[in-house]
Enzyme design. Structure first.
Site, PDB file in Angstrom:
ATOM      1  N   TYR A   1       0.829  -1.207   0.000  1.00  0.00           N
ATOM      2  CA  TYR A   1       0.000   0.000   0.000  1.00  0.00           C
ATOM      3  C   TYR A   1       0.864   1.259   0.000  1.00  0.00           C
ATOM      4  O   TYR A   1       0.498   2.269  -0.597  1.00  0.00           O
ATOM      5  CB  TYR A   1      -0.989  -0.030   1.169  1.00  0.00           C
TER       6      TYR A   1
ATOM      7  N   VAL B   1      -9.560   4.305  -4.651  1.00  0.00           N
ATOM      8  CA  VAL B   1      -9.067   4.705  -3.312  1.00  0.00           C
ATOM      9  C   VAL B   1      -7.943   5.742  -3.450  1.00  0.00           C
ATOM     10  O   VAL B   1      -7.258   6.050  -2.488  1.00  0.00           O
ATOM     11  CB  VAL B   1      -8.555   3.449  -2.550  1.00  0.00           C
TER      12      VAL B   1
ATOM     13  N   HIS C   1     -14.901   2.125  -1.474  1.00  0.00           N
ATOM     14  CA  HIS C   1     -13.847   1.194  -1.052  1.00  0.00           C
ATOM     15  C   HIS C   1     -12.789   1.850  -0.180  1.00  0.00           C
ATOM     16  O   HIS C   1     -11.694   1.302  -0.018  1.00  0.00           O
ATOM     17  CB  HIS C   1     -13.191   0.563  -2.297  1.00  0.00           C
TER      18      HIS C   1
ATOM     19  N   PRO D   1     -13.046   1.551 -22.797  1.00  0.00           N
ATOM     20  CA  PRO D   1     -12.546   1.035 -24.083  1.00  0.00           C
ATOM     21  C   PRO D   1     -12.970  -0.418 -24.336  1.00  0.00           C
ATOM     22  O   PRO D   1     -12.967  -0.894 -25.461  1.00  0.00           O
ATOM     23  CB  PRO D   1     -11.026   1.136 -23.947  1.00  0.00           C
TER      24      PRO D   1
HETATM   25  P1  OAD Z   1     -10.816  -3.043 -13.057  1.00  0.00           P
HETATM   26  O1  OAD Z   1      -9.345  -3.102 -13.135  1.00  0.00           O
HETATM   27  O2  OAD Z   1     -11.615  -4.283 -12.786  1.00  0.00           O
HETATM   28  O3  OAD Z   1     -11.424  -2.449 -14.415  1.00  0.00           O
HETATM   29  C1  OAD Z   1     -10.906  -1.260 -14.937  1.00  0.00           C
HETATM   30  C2  OAD Z   1     -11.747  -0.925 -16.163  1.00  0.00           C
HETATM   31  O4  OAD Z   1     -11.271   0.293 -16.698  1.00  0.00           O
HETATM   32  C3  OAD Z   1     -11.640  -1.970 -17.268  1.00  0.00           C
HETATM   33  O5  OAD Z   1     -12.948  -2.319 -17.710  1.00  0.00           O
HETATM   34  C4  OAD Z   1     -10.880  -1.235 -18.390  1.00  0.00           C
HETATM   35  O6  OAD Z   1     -11.332  -1.623 -19.687  1.00  0.00           O
HETATM   36  C5  OAD Z   1     -11.257   0.186 -18.094  1.00  0.00           C
HETATM   37  N1  OAD Z   1     -10.321   1.198 -18.580  1.00  0.00           N
HETATM   38  C6  OAD Z   1      -8.996   1.096 -18.747  1.00  0.00           C
HETATM   39  N2  OAD Z   1      -8.494   2.276 -19.205  1.00  0.00           N
HETATM   40  C7  OAD Z   1      -9.552   3.145 -19.295  1.00  0.00           C
HETATM   41  C8  OAD Z   1      -9.704   4.505 -19.692  1.00  0.00           C
HETATM   42  N3  OAD Z   1      -8.656   5.233 -20.103  1.00  0.00           N
HETATM   43  N4  OAD Z   1     -10.940   5.062 -19.666  1.00  0.00           N
HETATM   44  C9  OAD Z   1     -12.020   4.331 -19.265  1.00  0.00           C
HETATM   45  N5  OAD Z   1     -11.946   3.029 -18.863  1.00  0.00           N
HETATM   46  C10 OAD Z   1     -10.724   2.453 -18.889  1.00  0.00           C
HETATM   47  O7  OAD Z   1     -11.145  -1.928 -11.983  1.00  0.00           O
HETATM   48  P2  OAD Z   1     -12.516  -1.667 -11.284  1.00  0.00           P
HETATM   49  O8  OAD Z   1     -13.672  -1.971 -12.179  1.00  0.00           O
HETATM   50  O9  OAD Z   1     -12.446  -0.316 -10.686  1.00  0.00           O
HETATM   51  O10 OAD Z   1     -12.047  -3.309  -5.144  1.00  0.00           O
HETATM   52  O11 OAD Z   1     -12.479  -2.747 -10.095  1.00  0.00           O
HETATM   53  C11 OAD Z   1     -13.480  -2.656  -9.107  1.00  0.00           C
HETATM   54  C12 OAD Z   1     -12.883  -3.141  -7.838  1.00  0.00           C
HETATM   55  O12 OAD Z   1     -12.274  -4.419  -8.035  1.00  0.00           O
HETATM   56  C13 OAD Z   1     -11.763  -2.288  -7.287  1.00  0.00           C
HETATM   57  O13 OAD Z   1     -12.244  -1.134  -6.643  1.00  0.00           O
HETATM   58  C14 OAD Z   1     -11.176  -3.255  -6.279  1.00  0.00           C
HETATM   59  C15 OAD Z   1     -11.263  -4.569  -7.038  1.00  0.00           C
HETATM   60  O14 OAD Z   1     -11.698  -5.615  -6.198  1.00  0.00           O
HETATM   61  C16 OAD Z   1     -11.437  -3.268  -3.915  1.00  0.00           C
HETATM   62  O15 OAD Z   1     -10.246  -3.060  -3.813  1.00  0.00           O
HETATM   63  C17 OAD Z   1     -12.358  -3.498  -2.787  1.00  0.00           C
END
Ligand code: OAD
Length: 245
Positions: A60, A96, A112, A208
């Site tokens: 972290y 976060v 989160h 994307p």
């Molecule tokens: P992910 O890593 O699962 O997904 C990120 C998303 O962002 C993907 O669908 C990518 O296609 C998209 N992406 C990448 N570059 C981008 C851009 N320039 N513009 C728009 N979208 C883009 O992350 P989260 O969906 O946030 O929870 O994951 C949700 C949670 O999963 C996190 O908060 C974490 C994890 O468990 C905890 O830590 C509790």
């Protein structure tokens, strides 16, 4: 765009993708450098912290150092501006990293938690630790002797009740729900779009890659948040000027 312009209440949910253009790796992107050999899901758990608090603490500390060096990008800034332009706007984030607040978003529902906040793992006493004085190992709580941990939600832990209920309440009342930069894989955040759609909102996904939680009738804008959100903002301003004429 007309739905956005006429909406009395717009809600935006963001995920790691909204910070990707700030250079912050998304949650499912391969870890880099020292942490490449670790799977985030193996480190972001209470069990991992209990087994090896200093390793989780160091991961972290690395993530926080990445974020401190990052800058908000046009997506963060467009969302902060949308809040100033629209009658009612609620921003919910799974991130976060605190980049929404650094971009000027005054009110952010953090589902989160935050890398910038800490608490005792035993008595939950909040502890302030500035980035420039970040200890190399997990400090000990002065009140109970427990280990200090980041105030983030780990796998298997409940989300903060007040934040979660505020998020679902906003999703139910929104006319437009923007789901930006999230894979839609992680519950309960992934259900917000569906709940909003069922309550009658127009749901717009910005990503994307097509997210996993799209419902029939949702709109999918394929592209980067840093590119699409400023366009939405500019178009909103144009429509506003046309209406004002
Ligand atoms: P992910 O890593 O699962 O997904 C990120 C998303 O962002 C993907 O669908 C990518 O296609 C998209 N992406 C990448 N570059 C981008 C851009 N320039 N513009 C728009 N979208 C883009 O992350 P989260 O969906 O946030 O929870 O994951 C949700 C949670 O999963 C996190 O908060 C974490 C994890 O468990 C905890 O830590 C509790």
């Amino acid at each position: 765009m007309s739905a956005l312009r006429s909406a009395q209440f717009v809600v935006a949910l963001t995920g790691a993708g909204v910070s990707a253009e700030s250079g912050v790796p998304t949650f499912r992107q391969a870890q880099t450098g020292l942490w490449a050999q670790f799977d985030p899901a193996e480190l972001a758990t209470p069990e991992a912290f209990a087994r090896n608090p200093d390793r989780v603490w160091a991961w972290y500390a690395w993530r926080r150092s990445l974020v401190e060096q990052a800058e908000p990008n046009p997506a963060h800034r467009a969302l902060a501006e949308l809040a100033r332009r629209l009658p009612r706007f609620t921003l919910i984030t799974q991130n976060v990293d605190g980049l929404h607040q650094r971009a000027g978003s005054a009110e952010v529902i953090e589902l989160h938690g935050s890398l910038q906040r800490y608490r005792c793992a035993i008595c939950a006493t909040p502890v302030a630790i500035p980035a420039e004085a970040h200890p190399p190992r997990s400090p000990v709580c002065v009140r109970c002797g427990g280990h200090i941990r980041p105030d983030v939600v780990w796998f298997g832990e409940p989300l903060p009740e007040a934040a979660l209920s505020a998020a679902f309440d906003a999703a139910r009342r929104a006319q437009v729900f923007l789901s930006i930069g999230t894979s839609g894989l992680v519950e309960p955040a992934a259900s917000l779009a569906r709940v909003s759609s069922r309550a009658g909102a127009l749901v717009v996904h910005v990503n994307p890659e097509q997210p996993a939680n799209m419902s029939a009738g949702d709109i999918y804008l394929c592209g980067r948040a840093g590119e699409i959100l400023p366009i939405i903002l500019a178009r909103l301003a144009e429509v506003g000027q046309e209406n004002a004429r």
